[in-house]
Write a protein that holds these residues in place. Sequence first.
Motif, mmCIF file in Angstrom:
data_model
loop_
_atom_site.group_PDB
_atom_site.id
_atom_site.type_symbol
_atom_site.label_atom_id
_atom_site.label_comp_id
_atom_site.label_asym_id
_atom_site.label_seq_id
_atom_site.Cartn_x
_atom_site.Cartn_y
_atom_site.Cartn_z
ATOM 1 N N LEU A 127 24.162 7.042 55.480
ATOM 2 C CA LEU A 127 24.216 7.879 56.676
ATOM 3 C C LEU A 127 24.834 7.179 57.873
ATOM 4 C CD1 LEU A 127 23.434 10.323 58.440
ATOM 5 C CD2 LEU A 127 21.116 9.348 58.586
ATOM 6 N N LEU A 128 24.495 5.921 58.067
ATOM 7 C CA LEU A 128 24.877 5.260 59.312
ATOM 8 C C LEU A 128 26.386 5.207 59.553
ATOM 9 C CD1 LEU A 128 22.086 2.566 59.336
ATOM 10 C CD2 LEU A 128 22.447 4.356 61.062
ATOM 11 N N PRO A 129 27.232 4.934 58.552
ATOM 12 C CA PRO A 129 28.673 5.022 58.815
ATOM 13 C C PRO A 129 29.117 6.420 59.266
ATOM 14 C CG PRO A 129 28.278 3.762 56.835
ATOM 15 C CD PRO A 129 26.959 4.369 57.213
ATOM 16 N N CYS A 130 28.426 7.469 58.791
ATOM 17 C CA CYS A 130 28.721 8.821 59.274
ATOM 18 C C CYS A 130 28.457 8.918 60.767
ATOM 19 C CB CYS A 130 27.866 9.859 58.542
ATOM 20 S SG CYS A 130 28.059 9.918 56.761
ATOM 21 N N TRP A 131 27.319 8.400 61.184
ATOM 22 C CA TRP A 131 26.986 8.441 62.607
ATOM 23 C C TRP A 131 27.941 7.588 63.422
ATOM 24 C CZ3 TRP A 131 20.869 8.193 62.660
ATOM 25 C CH2 TRP A 131 20.380 9.440 62.254
ATOM 26 N N TRP A 132 28.392 6.460 62.862
ATOM 27 C CA TRP A 132 29.424 5.692 63.559
ATOM 28 C C TRP A 132 30.672 6.552 63.775
ATOM 29 C CZ3 TRP A 132 29.863 0.780 59.974
ATOM 30 C CH2 TRP A 132 28.659 0.051 60.006
ATOM 31 N N GLY A 133 31.063 7.262 62.726
ATOM 32 C CA GLY A 133 32.297 8.037 62.795
ATOM 33 C C GLY A 133 32.239 9.139 63.827
ATOM 34 N N VAL A 134 31.166 9.927 63.836
ATOM 35 C CA VAL A 134 31.077 11.019 64.807
ATOM 36 C C VAL A 134 30.903 10.469 66.216
ATOM 37 C CG1 VAL A 134 28.567 11.384 64.567
ATOM 38 C CG2 VAL A 134 30.044 13.265 65.287
ATOM 39 N N ALA A 135 30.178 9.363 66.373
ATOM 40 C CA ALA A 135 30.000 8.786 67.703
ATOM 41 C C ALA A 135 31.309 8.219 68.234
ATOM 42 C CB ALA A 135 28.931 7.690 67.667
ATOM 43 N N LEU A 136 32.101 7.574 67.379
ATOM 44 C CA LEU A 136 33.395 7.048 67.826
ATOM 45 C C LEU A 136 34.325 8.187 68.211
ATOM 46 C CD1 LEU A 136 35.170 4.551 68.248
ATOM 47 C CD2 LEU A 136 35.975 4.820 65.891
ATOM 48 N N ALA A 137 34.347 9.250 67.412
ATOM 49 C CA ALA A 137 35.189 10.404 67.748
ATOM 50 C C ALA A 137 34.749 11.037 69.068
ATOM 51 C CB ALA A 137 35.125 11.430 66.616
ATOM 52 N N ALA A 138 33.430 11.111 69.292
ATOM 53 C CA ALA A 138 32.923 11.691 70.540
ATOM 54 C C ALA A 138 33.223 10.788 71.727
ATOM 55 C CB ALA A 138 31.425 11.931 70.415
ATOM 56 N N ALA A 139 33.160 9.469 71.521
ATOM 57 C CA ALA A 139 33.508 8.546 72.598
ATOM 58 C C ALA A 139 34.977 8.683 72.976
ATOM 59 C CB ALA A 139 33.202 7.109 72.170
ATOM 60 N N GLU A 140 35.791 9.023 71.996
ATOM 61 C CA GLU A 140 37.234 9.157 72.223
ATOM 62 C C GLU A 140 37.577 10.454 72.950
ATOM 63 O OE1 GLU A 140 41.301 8.714 69.514
ATOM 64 O OE2 GLU A 140 39.396 9.208 68.563
ATOM 65 N N SER A 141 36.926 11.568 72.561
ATOM 66 C CA SER A 141 37.343 12.869 73.117
ATOM 67 C C SER A 141 36.209 13.659 73.755
ATOM 68 C CB SER A 141 37.972 13.714 72.004
ATOM 69 O OG SER A 141 37.071 13.909 70.931
#
Length: 321
Positions: free
Chosen positions: A50-64
């Motif tokens: 799960l945690l890499p999924c949360w990294w991915g959505v959090a990084l995308a949200a930090a970007e846009s």
Amino acid sequence: MSPNAGTPEPEGRVADAVRGNWVDRYAPEMARPYLRLSRADRPIGTWLLLLPCWWGVALAAAESGWRGWDVWIALGCAVGAWLMRGAGCTWNDITDRDFDAAVARTRSRPIPSGQVTVRQAVVWMLAQMVIAGAVLLSYNWVTVLLGLSSLGLVAIYPFAKRFTWWPQLFLGLAFNWGAILAYAAHSGTVSAASVVLYAAGIAWTLFYDTIYAHQDKEDDVLIGVKSTARLFGAATGKWLGLFLILAVTLMSAAILLALLPAAGPLKLALALAAPWAMGWHLLWQMRRLDIDDPAGCLTLFRSNRDTGLLAALFLAAAAFL
């Protein structure tokens, strides 16, 4: 004296399950073998998926920027991680049933111990995959295609230890796919930043699963199973140091690719705290590692939930700025 001394073990309990887990204590008796197949009594694997999924959505949200839909992405990934980890573990136990019967730590698993037949395990695996597929279909088509493409990695992984000394690499390829998938669920695309974040997760997996593999190295020699633990041997510490550096460097690079040049100093500092916090936790593990202490290896392996959560929390905090 252990607090469990004098207390009989629950019938069918798997040797490396957390003592007093909810499956053994509260689940209906007829459901317990199937939940054990899914490793519901050993939740660390779900966290690591799960945690890499949360990294991915959090990084995308930090970007846009955060969107309301991101709440469902995070929750859906949690449901999907539980189900697909369960399906993957069921598949692993089907393919490894003969190996598991020959290893002290795994011979108590449901298939080699006779709690579940292979046919029942196949039906249970397919049921989990169908429900996980329904969750996946709630996302955009890029994400759906990414999810379907990961099935090949899941299918191959159990066989990797039979033909390569690097089965932990194949686990990393499968377990960290969610970093790209969740990023795409938010953004609708795959970026260089998400791919580099995926690579950071693979380095992390090589770190923690090498520690995990040291539990079984003696049995693995007897049955001819390969692993990075056997490959590295006494040089394990040096390799773990390399994986630590790779994980921190690659996650830092992913953050810079995503956030520069638009991010302000505070957002960038918070985001970059993610790989550094993760790195310090990995260093803490290295300092306590004794590769000849199976119980200690298992404890350190399980501590990687906190390693990944540290990174997720800093990335999520940066996304709110």
